[in-house]
Scaffold this active site. Sequence first.
Site, mmCIF file in Angstrom:
data_model
loop_
_atom_site.group_PDB
_atom_site.id
_atom_site.type_symbol
_atom_site.label_atom_id
_atom_site.label_comp_id
_atom_site.label_asym_id
_atom_site.label_seq_id
_atom_site.Cartn_x
_atom_site.Cartn_y
_atom_site.Cartn_z
ATOM 1 C CD GLU A 118 1.822 -0.009 5.655
ATOM 2 O OE1 GLU A 118 1.932 0.945 4.704
ATOM 3 O OE2 GLU A 118 1.120 -1.118 5.737
ATOM 4 C CG ASN A 265 -5.077 0.872 4.765
ATOM 5 O OD1 ASN A 265 -4.960 2.229 4.392
ATOM 6 N ND2 ASN A 265 -4.366 -0.197 4.214
ATOM 7 C CD GLU A 266 -4.916 0.243 0.049
ATOM 8 O OE1 GLU A 266 -4.363 -0.691 -0.383
ATOM 9 O OE2 GLU A 266 -4.261 1.252 -0.468
ATOM 10 C CE1 TYR A 332 1.490 4.985 -2.550
ATOM 11 C CE2 TYR A 332 -0.737 3.794 -2.486
ATOM 12 C CZ TYR A 332 0.378 4.308 -1.727
ATOM 13 O OH TYR A 332 0.369 4.215 -0.349
ATOM 14 C CD GLU A 389 -1.918 3.808 2.092
ATOM 15 O OE1 GLU A 389 -1.448 3.409 1.045
ATOM 16 O OE2 GLU A 389 -2.262 3.393 3.078
ATOM 17 C CD GLN A 438 4.436 3.902 3.950
ATOM 18 O OE1 GLN A 438 5.294 3.490 4.860
ATOM 19 N NE2 GLN A 438 3.582 3.083 3.863
HETATM 20 O O1 AHR Z 1 1.776 2.536 0.982
HETATM 21 C C1 AHR Z 1 1.908 1.387 0.663
HETATM 22 C C2 AHR Z 1 0.774 0.392 0.682
HETATM 23 O O2 AHR Z 1 0.010 0.728 -0.146
HETATM 24 C C3 AHR Z 1 -0.234 0.420 2.086
HETATM 25 O O3 AHR Z 1 0.208 -0.252 2.788
HETATM 26 C C4 AHR Z 1 -1.354 0.362 1.590
HETATM 27 O O4 AHR Z 1 -2.603 0.963 2.182
HETATM 28 C C5 AHR Z 1 -1.468 0.649 0.068
HETATM 29 O O5 AHR Z 1 -1.828 -0.381 -0.927
#
Ligand code: AHR
Length: 585
Positions: A118, A265-266, A332, A389, A438
């Site tokens: 990103e 995205n999101e 995450y 992600e 990432q």
């Molecule tokens: O990876 C960092 C961020 O995490 C990304 O931009 C977003 O999609 C997610 O919330």
Amino acid sequence: MDTEAGKGEPDYKVRIGISGLFLFDKKTGVVSWNRILRLLPGEIFQERRESERTEKMKLTMFRKRLSEKVTIVTVVLLVGCGLADAAVKEESGVNRMIIYTDKGKETISRNIYGHFSEHLGRCIYGGFWVGEDSPIPNTRGIRNDVVEALRKIRIPVLRWPGGCFADEYHWKEGVGPRDKRPTMINTHWGMVTETNAFGTHEFLDLCEQLGCEAYVAGNVGSGTAEETQDWVEYMTFDGDSEMANLRRMNGRDKPWRVKYFGVGNENWGCGGNMSPSSYADLYNRFQTYVRSYSGNRIVKVACGPGSENYPWMRTVMERAHRNMGAISLHHYVRGSGNWTRKGSATKFDEAEWFALMKNTLTIYPLLENNIEIMNRFDPRGRIGLFVDEWGTWWDVEPGTNPDFLYQQNTLRDAVSAGIFLNAFNKHCRRVKMANIAQTINVLQAMILTKDEKMILTPTYHVFEMYKVHHDATLLPIELECSDYTFGNDSIPALNVSASKNDSGSIHMSLCNLDPGNTAEVHCALEGAEPKEISGRVLTAKAMTAHNTFENPQVVKPTIFNNFKLEGNILTTTLPTKSVVVLEIE
Ligand code: AHR
């Protein structure tokens, strides 16, 4: 006695090994543990239904069945073979596993080992891109060392340009002569000036240098359907059109191959704060203009939920499943911290280690619950689940910009990655892609750079070790393992996956989550006649071990040979807190 039929001269002798019962085949000399289990009346390893709620439940049920059956069969066989006076060995604390080496059906897509980049912090600028005039060796502005390192792990697919950045990115600002490109503010990531020096041409050149597929994330939050259509036409149309000709004018004659296109995205958060139904409607509209031109068959990816947002998955699937090739999921993990104080990447104790391991295991129920929802609308499994992600998220390294998400990466991250990848393998029928967040200098990175220096993280090494699973056939496994207990809490100490490649080699990836105890594993390779084993291990003395620019080789894979093969029984002892990959020929 014909052991299976219960009459005649026995074919087998019962033997008691260090940690259990084995059958010794008098004719072939093959020792097998699982054979005992097959002699049981009734079914022992009932096929566990995919729809069972959680991995934990499955393990508990399996353990119960296994211990009951092992006890019954032990007594039956000992009596039957005149060995009733031999003690029935206590089975607890032993890690047992059966790998059905000839029962694999599903392919583990190499895209499960995908990556994400990103415009955030130093992922693109300083990470991939240094510019053509940089003293750092580069090819058309892209760092050679980084390309070489990622080619070594056979990076299969790269997602770009975001992330949250995707929904404020206007691609036309990133093409044409670099010195004429307008700048913009990167509002999500530190309000820094984005120069647009790295745009569509640079990204697709990068994918070609890496030899990987391109996964482009489009802008739904602040973009238009027209912009989306133009972008796809620009990148992939071979004929005579305004966009294809603009591409030619900008120096690229032939179209690129862009296999994956994400529609936002999101969008439940940074991508427009939408409700699932309004996003689903917008998805249906935008995806209409994502065309497959000139033989480039594009897979359209809908924005799925973050972690346990099941209502989002349900609504988007319900309203849009007919128009999508895949739907995403983001997940995450961290230790026991919260979003404000996530915890240090390198300074932690066992409580924090345990918390991460436990949180990482949530990927299993998360996948299963999302898959269950998908099954309702797509029972034939046409739509892929792209976990585009995932990874660990810690406090940034002290002294660095908090919006740049630069974190170190320890052995703890590596074991967590090993578990995630095993989970994706296991669910490869549905999980067709995953992209760790990432690639460089951001979150759970593969690579860290500091000017001309580059180091590989422990997580990189897991990807390198696991590349043997790319496009291999997933092998079913039954695992009965001991617990890793910390305080009043316990989790399974082992986490495993296995596959068979085209040439018949079997690969097992095993994680020992326990930092205090080694793990002895007895594994029956059902259906195989193994001849040779080799292995590699990733571990270190300290839980917090990591590579630094001063000391880049602290955590790296080494040869592992703590195993033994008797017939089709493999016995091995895994070091504490380790990731081991075994190759069985
Ligand atoms: O990876 C960092 C961020 O995490 C990304 O931009 C977003 O999609 C997610 O919330």
